[in-house]
Design an enzyme around this catalytic site. Structure first.
Site, PDB file in Angstrom:
ATOM      1  N   HIS A 167      -8.156   1.401  -3.930  1.00 26.46           N
ATOM      2  CA  HIS A 167      -9.304   1.089  -3.107  1.00 26.46           C
ATOM      3  C   HIS A 167     -10.015   2.415  -2.856  1.00 26.46           C
ATOM      4  O   HIS A 167      -9.214   3.399  -2.062  1.00 26.46           O
ATOM      5  CB  HIS A 167      -8.557   0.693  -1.504  1.00 26.46           C
ATOM      6  CG  HIS A 167      -9.371   0.640  -0.397  1.00 26.46           C
ATOM      7  ND1 HIS A 167      -8.753   0.302   1.007  1.00 26.46           N
ATOM      8  CD2 HIS A 167     -10.575   0.497  -0.137  1.00 26.46           C
ATOM      9  CE1 HIS A 167      -9.589   0.187   1.888  1.00 26.46           C
ATOM     10  NE2 HIS A 167     -10.841   0.534   1.179  1.00 26.46           N
ATOM     11  N   MET A 170     -11.952   5.076  -0.809  1.00 25.01           N
ATOM     12  CA  MET A 170     -12.957   5.249   0.389  1.00 25.01           C
ATOM     13  C   MET A 170     -13.313   6.563   0.204  1.00 25.01           C
ATOM     14  O   MET A 170     -12.933   7.681   0.771  1.00 25.01           O
ATOM     15  CB  MET A 170     -11.825   5.361   1.495  1.00 25.01           C
ATOM     16  CG  MET A 170     -11.297   3.751   2.069  1.00 25.01           C
ATOM     17  SD  MET A 170      -9.791   3.712   2.808  1.00 25.01           S
ATOM     18  CE  MET A 170      -8.721   3.722   1.431  1.00 25.01           C
ATOM     19  N   MET A 230      -8.852   8.483  -0.417  1.00 24.91           N
ATOM     20  CA  MET A 230      -9.481   9.041   0.757  1.00 24.91           C
ATOM     21  C   MET A 230     -10.094  10.224   0.392  1.00 24.91           C
ATOM     22  O   MET A 230      -9.369  11.106  -0.101  1.00 24.91           O
ATOM     23  CB  MET A 230      -8.742   8.827   2.033  1.00 24.91           C
ATOM     24  CG  MET A 230      -8.145   7.458   2.157  1.00 24.91           C
ATOM     25  SD  MET A 230      -7.313   7.539   3.734  1.00 24.91           S
ATOM     26  CE  MET A 230      -6.666   5.872   3.739  1.00 24.91           C
ATOM     27  N   HIS A 250      -1.380  -1.425  -4.087  1.00 29.39           N
ATOM     28  CA  HIS A 250      -2.557  -0.985  -3.492  1.00 29.39           C
ATOM     29  C   HIS A 250      -2.509   0.603  -3.331  1.00 29.39           C
ATOM     30  O   HIS A 250      -1.734   1.029  -2.859  1.00 29.39           O
ATOM     31  CB  HIS A 250      -2.813  -1.706  -2.052  1.00 29.39           C
ATOM     32  CG  HIS A 250      -3.760  -1.501  -1.526  1.00 29.39           C
ATOM     33  ND1 HIS A 250      -5.125  -2.125  -1.805  1.00 29.39           N
ATOM     34  CD2 HIS A 250      -4.345  -0.365  -0.448  1.00 29.39           C
ATOM     35  CE1 HIS A 250      -6.124  -1.871  -0.941  1.00 29.39           C
ATOM     36  NE2 HIS A 250      -5.572  -0.804  -0.292  1.00 29.39           N
ATOM     37  N   ASP A 269      -4.785   3.773  -1.943  1.00 28.85           N
ATOM     38  CA  ASP A 269      -5.999   4.158  -1.209  1.00 28.85           C
ATOM     39  C   ASP A 269      -6.083   5.535  -1.525  1.00 28.85           C
ATOM     40  O   ASP A 269      -5.519   6.469  -1.241  1.00 28.85           O
ATOM     41  CB  ASP A 269      -5.397   4.021   0.360  1.00 28.85           C
ATOM     42  CG  ASP A 269      -5.023   2.697   0.735  1.00 28.85           C
ATOM     43  OD1 ASP A 269      -5.852   1.758   0.709  1.00 28.85           O
ATOM     44  OD2 ASP A 269      -4.018   2.219   1.123  1.00 28.85           O
ATOM     45  N   MET A 329     -11.726  -5.186   5.462  1.00 27.94           N
ATOM     46  CA  MET A 329     -10.904  -4.041   6.446  1.00 27.94           C
ATOM     47  C   MET A 329     -10.632  -4.966   7.449  1.00 27.94           C
ATOM     48  O   MET A 329     -11.753  -5.437   8.381  1.00 27.94           O
ATOM     49  CB  MET A 329     -11.799  -3.051   6.544  1.00 27.94           C
ATOM     50  CG  MET A 329     -11.877  -2.168   5.451  1.00 27.94           C
ATOM     51  SD  MET A 329     -10.251  -1.773   4.326  1.00 27.94           S
ATOM     52  CE  MET A 329      -9.214  -1.035   5.676  1.00 27.94           C
ATOM     53  N   SER A 368       0.990  -1.232  -0.017  1.00 29.28           N
ATOM     54  CA  SER A 368       0.149  -0.192  -0.060  1.00 29.28           C
ATOM     55  C   SER A 368       0.864   1.414   0.244  1.00 29.28           C
ATOM     56  O   SER A 368       1.721   1.563   0.928  1.00 29.28           O
ATOM     57  CB  SER A 368      -0.709  -0.023   1.073  1.00 29.28           C
ATOM     58  OG  SER A 368      -1.402   1.233   1.471  1.00 29.28           O
ATOM     59  N   ASP A 419      -6.956  -5.935   4.303  1.00 28.25           N
ATOM     60  CA  ASP A 419      -6.123  -4.768   4.455  1.00 28.25           C
ATOM     61  C   ASP A 419      -6.016  -4.409   5.739  1.00 28.25           C
ATOM     62  O   ASP A 419      -7.344  -3.950   6.376  1.00 28.25           O
ATOM     63  CB  ASP A 419      -6.760  -3.841   3.407  1.00 28.25           C
ATOM     64  CG  ASP A 419      -6.349  -2.494   3.231  1.00 28.25           C
ATOM     65  OD1 ASP A 419      -5.092  -2.299   3.704  1.00 28.25           O
ATOM     66  OD2 ASP A 419      -6.858  -1.769   2.630  1.00 28.25           O
TER      67      ASP A 419
HETATM   68  C1  DX5 Z   1      -6.331   1.979   5.493  1.00 28.18           C
HETATM   69  C2  DX5 Z   1      -5.812   1.589   4.184  1.00 28.18           C
HETATM   70  C3  DX5 Z   1      -4.625   0.692   4.242  1.00 28.18           C
HETATM   71  C4  DX5 Z   1      -3.417   1.000   4.717  1.00 28.18           C
HETATM   72  C5  DX5 Z   1      -2.926  -0.065   5.282  1.00 28.18           C
HETATM   73  O1  DX5 Z   1      -7.465   2.666   5.550  1.00 28.18           O
HETATM   74  O2  DX5 Z   1      -7.014   1.061   3.340  1.00 28.18           O
HETATM   75  O3  DX5 Z   1      -4.575   0.064   2.801  1.00 28.18           O
HETATM   76  O4  DX5 Z   1      -2.534   1.532   3.929  1.00 28.18           O
HETATM   77  O5  DX5 Z   1      -1.641   0.141   5.964  1.00 28.18           O
HETATM   78  P1  DX5 Z   1      -0.991  -0.635   7.182  1.00 28.18           P
HETATM   79  O6  DX5 Z   1      -0.420  -1.973   6.570  1.00 28.18           O
HETATM   80  O7  DX5 Z   1       0.190  -0.146   7.523  1.00 28.18           O
HETATM   81  O8  DX5 Z   1      -1.858  -1.005   8.140  1.00 28.18           O
HETATM   82 ZN    ZN Z   2      -6.575   0.190   1.586  1.00 26.69          ZN
END
Ligand code: DX5
Ligand code: ZN
Length: 215
Positions: free
Chosen positions: A65, A67, A36, A32, A34, A136, A7, A174
Site C-alpha cells: 500500500h 502512501m 509512507m 499488507h 504500509d 480506506m 498489516s 483498511d
Molecule cells: C493506515 C494503514 C493501515 C494500518 C491499519 O494508514 O494503511 O494499513 O496499518 O491499522 P489498524 O488495523 O490498526 O487500523
Molecule cells: Zn494500509
C-alpha cells in the site's frame, strides 16, 4: 471466502521476521505492507530494501500500500523488491491510468485506493483496469484508529457497481477492522480485510485471525 491481510505496521519491527512467520503459520492470506513517505501522509515507514528482505522470508503474497506522492518514479524499486500487488492512491496520481498500466506491464497486480473523503466517482474510468479497490476506513498514516462507519455504505455502493459491470475486482478495507466489525464489513461486500492492531496487538495471532474469519 474473505481474505485476511495482517498489516505489519503494527508488528514488532525488532523481530519482523518472526512476526511474519507467526502470522503466516497462523493462516494469513496476504501480508499488507504500509509504505509512507512523510508527504502524502504525516508519517514515515519503510521502503524497498525492507520489502526485499520480507520477500526472502515469506511465501505470503506482498500487498503493498503506497502512501506516497507521485509513486511513478519509485515503482521500479517496489517491483524489483518483490511486491505482488501495488496499490496507489488516486489522490496521489496525476496520470492514474499510466501508473496502473506501468505496474501491470511489469507483471504485478495493480490496485487503487481511495481516502475516506474521495468519492467512488474517482473510480469510474479506472475500475475495469484494476485488480482490487482498497477503501480506506480511516485517514491513512497511522494504525490503531477507529473505523469510520460511513465506509459501510461506500463498500455496499462499490460492490453494487462491480456486480452491475460484472468486473473481477476485489474490495479491500483498511483501517480499524476488528473482530467486532468484521461481520458488517464483509456483509457490505468486502473481500479482503486488512488488520494491524487487531492481529499484532493480540497475544495469539492464530486466535485473532480466526476471530476475524469467523466473523
Ligand atoms: C493506515 C494503514 C493501515 C494500518 C491499519 O494508514 O494503511 O494499513 O496499518 O491499522 P489498524 O488495523 O490498526 O487500523
Ligand atoms: Zn494500509
Amino acid at each position: 471466502m474473505v481474505m485476511i491481510a495482517p498489516s505489519i505496521l503494527a508488528a514488532d519491527f525488532t523481530r519482523l521476521g518472526e512476526e511474519i512467520a507467526q502470522v503466516e503459520a497462523a493462516g494469513a492470506d496476504l501480508l499488507h505492507v504500509d509504505v509512507m513517505d512523510g508527504h502524502f501522509v504525516p508519517n514515515l515507514t519503510i521502503g524497498p530494501p525492507v520489502i526485499k528482505a520480507i520477500k526472502s522470508v515469506t511465501q505470503l503474497p506482498l500487498d503493498v500500500h503506497l502512501m506516497v506522492e507521485q509513486p511513478d518514479a519509485l515503482l521500479p524499486d517496489f517491483i524489483d523488491a518483490g511486491s505482488d500487488n501495488l496499490t496507489v492512491h488516486v489522490e496521489a496520481c496525476r496520470h492514474l491510468h499510466r501508473t496502473i498500466q506501468s505496474i501491470k506491464d511489469a507483471g504485478v497486480r495493480a490496485s487503487v485506493v481511495l481516502n475516506p473523503a474521495t468519492s467512488l466517482h474517482a473510480l469510474d474510468e479506472i475500475l475495469s483496469e484494476v485488480h482490487m479497490v482498497l477503501l480506506m476506513s480511516v485517514n491513512p498514516g497511522f494504525g490503531g484508529q477507529r473505523f469510520l462507519p460511513a465506509t459501510l455504505d461506500k463498500i455496499r455502493a462499490l460492490r453494487e457497481q462491480i456486480e452491475q459491470r460484472r468486473l473481477p475486482v476485489s474490495i479491500e478495507v483498511d483501517g480499524g477492522v476488528k473482530a467486532d466489525n468484521a461481520a458488517e464489513i464483509c456483509a457490505a461486500g468486502a473481500d479482503v480485510l486488512v488488520a494491524g492492531t487487531a492481529i499484532f496487538g493480540q497475544p495469539d495471532y492464530g486466535a485473532a485471525i480466526q476471530a476475524l474469519r469467523a466473523a
